[in-house]
Design an enzyme around this catalytic site. Structure first.
Site, PDB file in Angstrom:
ATOM      1  N   GLY A 214      -2.724  -3.613  14.227  1.00 36.72           N
ATOM      2  CA  GLY A 214      -1.534  -3.457  13.408  1.00 36.72           C
ATOM      3  C   GLY A 214      -0.816  -2.332  13.938  1.00 36.72           C
TER       4      GLY A 214
ATOM      5  N   SER B  13       0.915  -1.298  -0.001  1.00 31.25           N
ATOM      6  CA  SER B  13      -0.009  -0.110   0.069  1.00 31.25           C
ATOM      7  C   SER B  13       0.837   1.137  -0.029  1.00 31.25           C
ATOM      8  CB  SER B  13      -0.853   0.100   1.224  1.00 31.25           C
ATOM      9  OG  SER B  13      -1.695   1.010   1.126  1.00 31.25           O
TER      10      SER B  13
ATOM     11  N   HIS C  98      -2.484   7.233  -4.976  1.00 35.87           N
ATOM     12  CA  HIS C  98      -2.556   6.187  -4.200  1.00 35.87           C
ATOM     13  C   HIS C  98      -2.646   4.797  -4.707  1.00 35.87           C
ATOM     14  CE1 HIS C  98      -5.453   3.273  -2.402  1.00 35.87           C
ATOM     15  NE2 HIS C  98      -4.499   2.984  -1.339  1.00 35.87           N
TER      16      HIS C  98
END
Length: 309
Positions: free
Chosen positions: A265, A98, A112
């Site tokens: 996370g 990502s 992105h």
């Protein structure tokens, strides 16, 4: 139904994603020409870990983050089972790359991209897998040349997989990157897809690789065209104001952010997508007829950018 998936398949995806991170970081660092990525290796107590790489204070990029992660868990979180409630409670493996790029020059758009694989497992049953990902562009000052080139690249990446793929995933992107509380779209879109297992595993795997590589091939020329455009405080102020919308989307709606936080996370890696500088203003709106107003009227509305192209 998904076809069978082996440990070899999963390992191959993880290896390809690591290589993808290397490739994109090298391209972005070359585009910047001054700053380098710093790498942060991390592990997750519940299982797995990742490599976070961040470039900050560059000649072109104010901040760029490219993250690889491979995490495991005992139970899929709500963010992953909202569309698949029958998988609730299964063990999972999730891996992906990502990235978010926040340029310094307001005439260079933010971009992105991400690609990912989920595998849900339960004793006595075959693993269930699916891919997801896409890319999107968030300009502050719109250029039709850039928007058309971006969507042409998206269409061309999808073309080998069927004529319906680009329009379907383009529409999904338009609908996904939408701030309901503002009644605004985040940018000019691109591609977005999730729960992808309609093709055999190898074909889905090839598709996400094609999408990821087309992303950087499409973004680099836009950066090169706009990086030296002169700008002043007005343009910078508008860029920082619009970045506020980026923050709002990522913290309120983004499924990847929510998944990362729900699974415990690493917060620094999850929130690397946020811009380093941002502004909010109360009840502000651009003056009619200005370039800032044109962003709203001509660019961040869903459009058929390719027309009869």
């Amino acid at each position: 139904m998904t076809d069978a998936v082996s440990e070899h398949d999963i390992d191959a995806v993880a290896s390809a994603l690591r290589e993808l991170q290397d490739t994109i970081c090298a391209r972005l660092a070359a585009l910047d020409g001054r700053a380098a990525f710093e790498e942060d290796l991390w592990t997750r107590p519940e299982g797995g870990g990742g490599r976070t790489r961040v470039l900050a204070g560059g000649a072109v990029f104010e901040q760029a983050g490219v993250n690889f992660s491979l995490v495991t868990g005992a139970s899929l979180p709500p963010a992953a089972t909202a569309r698949r409630p029958e998988l609730a409670g299964r063990r999972f493996r999730a891996m992906g790359v990502s990235l978010v790029v926040h340029p310094a020059n307001p005439y260079v758009p933010t971009s992105h991209a991400n690609v990912r694989l989920f595998v849900a497992e339960k004793d006595g049953e075959a693993p269930v897998w699916w891919f997801g990902g896409g890319f999107d562009l968030t300009p502050y000052y719109g250029f039709e040349e850039d928007a058309i080139a971006w969507h042409r690249a998206a269409r061309d990446a999808c073309a080998p997989y069927g004529e319906d793929v680009y329009p379907r995933f383009k529409q999904w992107c338009d609908e996904y990157f939408y701030l309901k509380h503002r009644d605004e779209h985040r940018g000019i879109g691109g591609l977005f897809f999730d729960d992808l297992n309609e093709w055999p595993f190898a074909r889905c795997f090839a598709f996400i690789q094609a999408v990821a590589h087309v992303y950087i091939d499409a973004y680099a020329p836009i950066v090169e065209r706009r990086r030296d455009t002169p700008y002043g405080e007005r343009e910078r102020d508008f860029q920082l104001y619009r970045r506020g919308r980026y923050v709002e989307f990522n913290l309120v709606y983004d499924r990847g952010t929510i998944f990362g936080l729900q699974t415990g996370g690493r917060t620094e890696s999850i929130l690397m997508s946020l811009p380093p500088n941002v502004r909010w203003r109360y009840a502000w709106a651009p003056q009619p007829g200005t370039p800032e107003a044109r962003l709203y009227s001509d660019f961040i509305q869903p459009r058929d950018w390719l027309g009869a192209d």
